[in-house]
Design an enzyme around this catalytic site. Structure first.
Site, PDB file in Angstrom:
ATOM      1  N   GLU A 182      -6.880  -3.446  19.913  1.00  0.00           N
ATOM      2  CA  GLU A 182      -7.962  -3.581  18.821  1.00  0.00           C
ATOM      3  C   GLU A 182      -8.583  -2.138  18.597  1.00  0.00           C
ATOM      4  OE1 GLU A 182     -10.726  -6.673  18.434  1.00  0.00           O
ATOM      5  OE2 GLU A 182      -8.935  -8.244  18.670  1.00  0.00           O
ATOM      6  N   GLU A 289      -3.516 -12.057  19.774  1.00  0.00           N
ATOM      7  CA  GLU A 289      -4.873 -12.635  19.277  1.00  0.00           C
ATOM      8  C   GLU A 289      -5.212 -13.282  17.862  1.00  0.00           C
ATOM      9  OE1 GLU A 289      -8.833 -11.313  20.431  1.00  0.00           O
ATOM     10  OE2 GLU A 289      -7.935 -10.056  22.083  1.00  0.00           O
TER      11      GLU A 289
END
Length: 369
Positions: A182, A289
């Site tokens: 991320e 995710e």
């Protein structure tokens, strides 16, 4: 005969279907896992859950337990773990407990993926930007930075632990390693607003080369996974270090999957960027995710997640939903018995497209003798 064999190897390497790990010294089991995932993603996707066998809703450390297993009778195919505790106060105990989780999962026939919520090694804060003293860390860790020596010492401990994880026959256990995830957001100290493109790429390349070439870590499949702040391949690749530095490409996406909005078309379009790049460049792809906190949508598993996974002829090796906190009343992403989404999760599990641990065991993905 040797000349014919050489020609065959050259032709195989030139074949569009041929793929190999970036680590030429990767262990046999790591290569087998890579190839098995390549085959699986043509047929379906392996389901994963973060911290699945470490803890769940209301429990921790129970042997051979997971909330997923309590609902469908088998563990997730992918077990997510985290190196976050490697630099904590009880690091030795954390490593010991995690080693058992990894060895048990592998010996059963499952897959391990590793995230790293890396506590700021240059301050007293955590892994979030606002909680890490809000100082730029990446420039200090790369070669030339005042924290570079300390970073190497931390990587030394990572390597020592990874090379201590062994199967029942003494073989090194393969792991999908997903550091600095991320990175396109600003919430972690390694995020895009807090380091330049070159600094991030340097951090990635140094981390990989040091672990692989200096510390002899040859059981990693290296996964590159931004969040979902991209719409094009060029945006996805902004901080990509290069094909010689990545085995798997992925994406984390909660926002389009119900957290902020239900925009399944956007989720599919972004996953298609990931999947198409992997196919063109002979990489693995994954939905690294996702999830919906508390799962208030009772058909989320089949009407949201499965619908996205089956769209646009995507080829994704696994999908992972986030953890089930043992204490929180709301922070959980996997099913539990009697939850309103449990009947739908059973349908999700029963679909031939989804793979769980029992399916991996049947296929003997590591080709164990």
């Amino acid at each position: 005969m040797k000349f014919i064999k050489l020609i065959f190897v050259v032709l195989l390497a030139a074949s569009p279907s041929f793929c190999q790990l970036i680590d030429k010294d990767a262990t046999r089991e790591t290569l087998k896992l890579f190839k098995s995932l390549k085959k699986i993603q043509k047929k379906g996707v392996v389901f994963g859950h973060q911290h699945a066998t470490e803890y769940g809703r209301g429990w921790r450390g129970d042997d051979n337990r997971s909330d997923v297993k309590s609902v469908v009778g088998t563990h997730p195919g992918v077990i997510g773990i985290d190196f976050s505790g490697f630099t904590g106060r009880n690091a030795d105990l954390y490593k010991k407990n995690l080693k058992k989780i990894v060895e048990d999962a592998y010996n059963r026939g499952g897959i391990i993926t590793v995230a790293w919520h890396f506590y700021n090694p240059m301050g007293k804060g955590g892994f979030y930007w606002e909680g890490s003293d809000s100082i730029k860390v990446v420039p200090r860790l790369i070669p030339g930075g005042d924290g570079h020596v300390k970073y190497k010492e931390i990587l030394d401990e990572v390597a020592k632990w990874v090379n201590s994880c062994r199967g029942v026959n003494g073989e090194l256990i393969p792991m999908i390693f997903r550091p600095y995830h991320e990175f396109d957001g600003g919430w972690f100290w390694w995020g895009a607003p807090h380091c330049s493109v070159d600094e991030f790429k340097t951090l990635w390349k140094f981390t990989l080369s040091y672990l692989r070439d200096e510390k002899n870590v040859h059981s990693f499949i290296w996964a590159f996974s931004p969040d979902n702040k991209f719409n094009t391949e060029a945006e996805f690749l902004e901080r990509y270090p290069g094909d010689e530095w990545v085995d798997m490409v992925g994406m984390d996406n909660y926002a389009d999957m119900g957290r902020n909005r239900y925009d399944l078309d956007a989720a599919v379009a972004k996953l298609k960027v990931v999947s198409d790049y992997a196919r063109k460049h002979k990489k693995l792809a994954a939905f690294t995710e996702t999830g919906l906190e508390s799962i208030p949508n009772k058909t989320w598993w089949t009407e949201t997640l499965l619908k996205v996974l089956k769209a646009e002829n995507l080829r994704l090796s696994y999908v992972l939903v986030w953890r089930n906190d043992q204490n929180s009343e709301t922070h959980y992403y996997g099913p539990v018995p009697n939850h309103i989404s449990a009947p739908d999760f059973i349908k999700f599990y029963q679909d031939k497209f989804t793979w769980f641990e029992e399916d991996l065991i049947k296929k003997n993905i590591y080709k164990k003798k």
